[in-house]
Design a protein around this motif. Structure first.
Motif, PDB file in Angstrom:
ATOM      1  N   GLN A   1       0.741  -1.381  -0.100  1.00  0.00           N
ATOM      2  CA  GLN A   1      -0.080   0.008  -0.092  1.00  0.00           C
ATOM      3  C   GLN A   1       0.721   1.207   0.147  1.00  0.00           C
ATOM      4  O   GLN A   1       0.633   2.194  -0.733  1.00  0.00           O
ATOM      5  CB  GLN A   1      -1.019   0.010   1.071  1.00  0.00           C
ATOM      6  CG  GLN A   1      -1.764   1.236   1.148  1.00  0.00           C
ATOM      7  CD  GLN A   1      -3.122   1.248   1.785  1.00  0.00           C
ATOM      8  OE1 GLN A   1      -3.619   0.088   2.298  1.00  0.00           O
ATOM      9  NE2 GLN A   1      -4.073   2.259   1.882  1.00  0.00           N
TER      10      GLN A   1
ATOM     11  N   CYS B   1       0.854   3.964  -2.686  1.00  0.00           N
ATOM     12  CA  CYS B   1       0.774   5.550  -2.525  1.00  0.00           C
ATOM     13  C   CYS B   1       1.665   6.473  -3.018  1.00  0.00           C
ATOM     14  O   CYS B   1       1.531   7.542  -3.448  1.00  0.00           O
ATOM     15  CB  CYS B   1       0.691   5.580  -0.875  1.00  0.00           C
ATOM     16  SG  CYS B   1      -1.050   5.030  -0.232  1.00  0.00           S
TER      17      CYS B   1
ATOM     18  N   SER C   1      -5.723  17.855  -0.783  1.00  0.00           N
ATOM     19  CA  SER C   1      -6.511  16.905  -0.107  1.00  0.00           C
ATOM     20  C   SER C   1      -6.024  15.587  -0.382  1.00  0.00           C
ATOM     21  O   SER C   1      -6.401  14.701   0.364  1.00  0.00           O
ATOM     22  CB  SER C   1      -8.005  16.845  -0.542  1.00  0.00           C
ATOM     23  OG  SER C   1      -7.984  16.570  -1.970  1.00  0.00           O
TER      24      SER C   1
ATOM     25  N   ASP D   1      -3.398  10.318   4.049  1.00  0.00           N
ATOM     26  CA  ASP D   1      -4.785   9.924   3.715  1.00  0.00           C
ATOM     27  C   ASP D   1      -4.642   8.657   2.803  1.00  0.00           C
ATOM     28  O   ASP D   1      -5.517   7.784   3.205  1.00  0.00           O
ATOM     29  CB  ASP D   1      -5.536  10.952   3.137  1.00  0.00           C
ATOM     30  CG  ASP D   1      -6.789  10.529   2.784  1.00  0.00           C
ATOM     31  OD1 ASP D   1      -7.659  10.063   3.694  1.00  0.00           O
ATOM     32  OD2 ASP D   1      -7.073  10.822   1.557  1.00  0.00           O
ATOM     33  N   CYS D   2      -3.736   8.453   2.136  1.00  0.00           N
ATOM     34  CA  CYS D   2      -3.637   7.365   1.213  1.00  0.00           C
ATOM     35  C   CYS D   2      -3.325   6.010   1.983  1.00  0.00           C
ATOM     36  O   CYS D   2      -3.856   4.893   1.847  1.00  0.00           O
ATOM     37  CB  CYS D   2      -2.421   7.425   0.239  1.00  0.00           C
ATOM     38  SG  CYS D   2      -2.300   6.154  -1.062  1.00  0.00           S
TER      39      CYS D   2
ATOM     40  N   THR E   1      -3.784   5.150   4.927  1.00  0.00           N
ATOM     41  CA  THR E   1      -4.892   4.978   5.849  1.00  0.00           C
ATOM     42  C   THR E   1      -6.211   4.889   5.137  1.00  0.00           C
ATOM     43  O   THR E   1      -7.297   4.405   5.783  1.00  0.00           O
ATOM     44  CB  THR E   1      -5.040   6.016   6.979  1.00  0.00           C
ATOM     45  OG1 THR E   1      -5.345   7.136   6.505  1.00  0.00           O
ATOM     46  CG2 THR E   1      -3.650   5.923   7.641  1.00  0.00           C
ATOM     47  N   SER E   2      -6.415   5.015   3.988  1.00  0.00           N
ATOM     48  CA  SER E   2      -7.644   4.975   3.134  1.00  0.00           C
ATOM     49  C   SER E   2      -8.101   3.532   2.926  1.00  0.00           C
ATOM     50  O   SER E   2      -7.600   2.484   2.909  1.00  0.00           O
ATOM     51  CB  SER E   2      -7.392   5.250   1.716  1.00  0.00           C
ATOM     52  OG  SER E   2      -6.388   4.787   1.007  1.00  0.00           O
ATOM     53  N   LYS E   3      -9.485   3.459   2.956  1.00  0.00           N
ATOM     54  CA  LYS E   3     -10.297   2.051   2.857  1.00  0.00           C
ATOM     55  C   LYS E   3     -11.495   2.344   1.903  1.00  0.00           C
ATOM     56  O   LYS E   3     -11.494   3.689   1.596  1.00  0.00           O
ATOM     57  CB  LYS E   3     -10.845   1.637   3.969  1.00  0.00           C
ATOM     58  CG  LYS E   3      -9.804   1.586   5.088  1.00  0.00           C
ATOM     59  CD  LYS E   3      -9.273   0.066   5.294  1.00  0.00           C
ATOM     60  CE  LYS E   3      -8.292  -0.024   6.432  1.00  0.00           C
ATOM     61  NZ  LYS E   3      -6.912  -0.200   6.401  1.00  0.00           N
TER      62      LYS E   3
ATOM     63  N   ALA F   1     -12.111   5.426  -1.153  1.00  0.00           N
ATOM     64  CA  ALA F   1     -11.136   6.240  -1.127  1.00  0.00           C
ATOM     65  C   ALA F   1      -9.646   5.526  -1.436  1.00  0.00           C
ATOM     66  O   ALA F   1      -8.912   5.827  -2.329  1.00  0.00           O
ATOM     67  CB  ALA F   1     -10.902   6.869   0.169  1.00  0.00           C
ATOM     68  N   LEU F   2      -9.500   4.337  -1.089  1.00  0.00           N
ATOM     69  CA  LEU F   2      -8.628   3.548  -1.468  1.00  0.00           C
ATOM     70  C   LEU F   2      -8.675   3.074  -2.920  1.00  0.00           C
ATOM     71  O   LEU F   2      -7.682   3.120  -3.723  1.00  0.00           O
ATOM     72  CB  LEU F   2      -8.616   2.260  -0.609  1.00  0.00           C
ATOM     73  CG  LEU F   2      -7.370   0.903  -1.239  1.00  0.00           C
ATOM     74  CD1 LEU F   2      -5.902   1.674  -0.942  1.00  0.00           C
ATOM     75  CD2 LEU F   2      -7.779  -0.156  -0.160  1.00  0.00           C
TER      76      LEU F   2
ATOM     77  N   ARG G   1      -9.798   4.930  -5.273  1.00  0.00           N
ATOM     78  CA  ARG G   1      -9.441   6.206  -6.055  1.00  0.00           C
ATOM     79  C   ARG G   1      -7.817   6.294  -6.015  1.00  0.00           C
ATOM     80  O   ARG G   1      -7.167   6.687  -7.186  1.00  0.00           O
ATOM     81  CB  ARG G   1      -9.865   7.600  -5.508  1.00  0.00           C
ATOM     82  CG  ARG G   1     -11.371   7.971  -5.615  1.00  0.00           C
ATOM     83  CD  ARG G   1     -11.896   9.054  -5.366  1.00  0.00           C
ATOM     84  NE  ARG G   1     -12.181   9.222  -4.025  1.00  0.00           N
ATOM     85  CZ  ARG G   1     -12.813   8.897  -3.219  1.00  0.00           C
ATOM     86  NH1 ARG G   1     -13.767   8.296  -3.627  1.00  0.00           N
ATOM     87  NH2 ARG G   1     -12.826   8.969  -1.872  1.00  0.00           N
ATOM     88  N   TYR G   2      -7.212   6.063  -4.819  1.00  0.00           N
ATOM     89  CA  TYR G   2      -5.763   6.086  -4.704  1.00  0.00           C
ATOM     90  C   TYR G   2      -5.133   5.008  -5.699  1.00  0.00           C
ATOM     91  O   TYR G   2      -4.076   5.256  -6.155  1.00  0.00           O
ATOM     92  CB  TYR G   2      -5.234   5.934  -3.367  1.00  0.00           C
ATOM     93  CG  TYR G   2      -5.429   7.395  -2.541  1.00  0.00           C
ATOM     94  CD1 TYR G   2      -4.519   8.305  -3.033  1.00  0.00           C
ATOM     95  CD2 TYR G   2      -6.194   7.470  -1.579  1.00  0.00           C
ATOM     96  CE1 TYR G   2      -4.655   9.496  -2.233  1.00  0.00           C
ATOM     97  CE2 TYR G   2      -6.187   8.546  -0.780  1.00  0.00           C
ATOM     98  CZ  TYR G   2      -5.413   9.894  -1.034  1.00  0.00           C
ATOM     99  OH  TYR G   2      -5.464  11.048  -0.450  1.00  0.00           O
TER     100      TYR G   2
END
Length: 172
Positions: free
Chosen positions: A86, A90, A135, A140-141, A143-145, A148-149, A151-152
């Motif tokens: 991850q 990121c 943003s 944020d990346c 820790t995203s789930k 949102a994950l 999108r990253y």
């Protein structure tokens, strides 16, 4: 649709451009109007080949300076390998974003110069891009789930901020 998605949709509508792998040419017509196209103009008119920057072309990803922490065993069953994967994803998302946002701003500036958008539209689009840029963070990346994950992950593949945000969905 989130605020960022709406702002990106606005920015995209103002920019209304698509980058392709084809050669792009630039020329000025008899009235002084600058044109861009995928084929040269009439042979008697001088044309200039334009270098379209589609993305990063290198062998190693840039180091991301923003710190973010992805714990290897954060109590959610995450293994060191998935945490590292991850983080690598990121890094790619941040690298592509650092390429995409300035390119979109450059397009907006050129459209302003060519009088395709007003100064107010230019300010709105650059404000929207600045907000989106601030943003999209490493913290944020990592820790995203969920969405949102996703999108990253999309950003990490170089699909671009406008595509990955869903801003295009409302326009197509």
């Amino acid at each position: 649709m989130s605020v960022n998605s709406r702002m990106l949709a606005l920015a995209f509508a103002l920019l209304a451009t698509s980058a392709t792998q084809a050669q792009v040419y630039k020329w000025v017509d008899a009235n002084g109007q600058t044109h861009f196209g995928n084929a040269p103009s009439a042979p008697e008119q001088p044309v200039e080949a334009v270098n379209v920057r589609l993305g990063y072309e290198g062998t190693e990803p840039d180091a991301v300076t923003e710190t973010g922490s992805a714990t290897a065993s954060g109590g959610d069953g995450e293994t060191p390998k998935t945490a590292q994967s991850q983080k690598e994803m990121c890094n790619e998302a941040m690298r592509w974003t650092r390429i995409d946002i300035p390119n979109l701003k450059e397009v907006a500036e050129q459209r302003l110069k060519d009088q395709k958008i007003t100064r107010e539209q230019y300010r709105e689009s650059t404000r929207a891009l600045d907000q989106v840029d601030s943003s999209i963070t490493m913290t944020d990346c990592v820790t995203s789930k969920g969405s949102a994950l996703e999108r990253y992950q999309c950003l990490s593949r170089g699909a671009g901020v406008l595509v990955c945000s869903g801003a295009l969905e409302g326009l197509l």
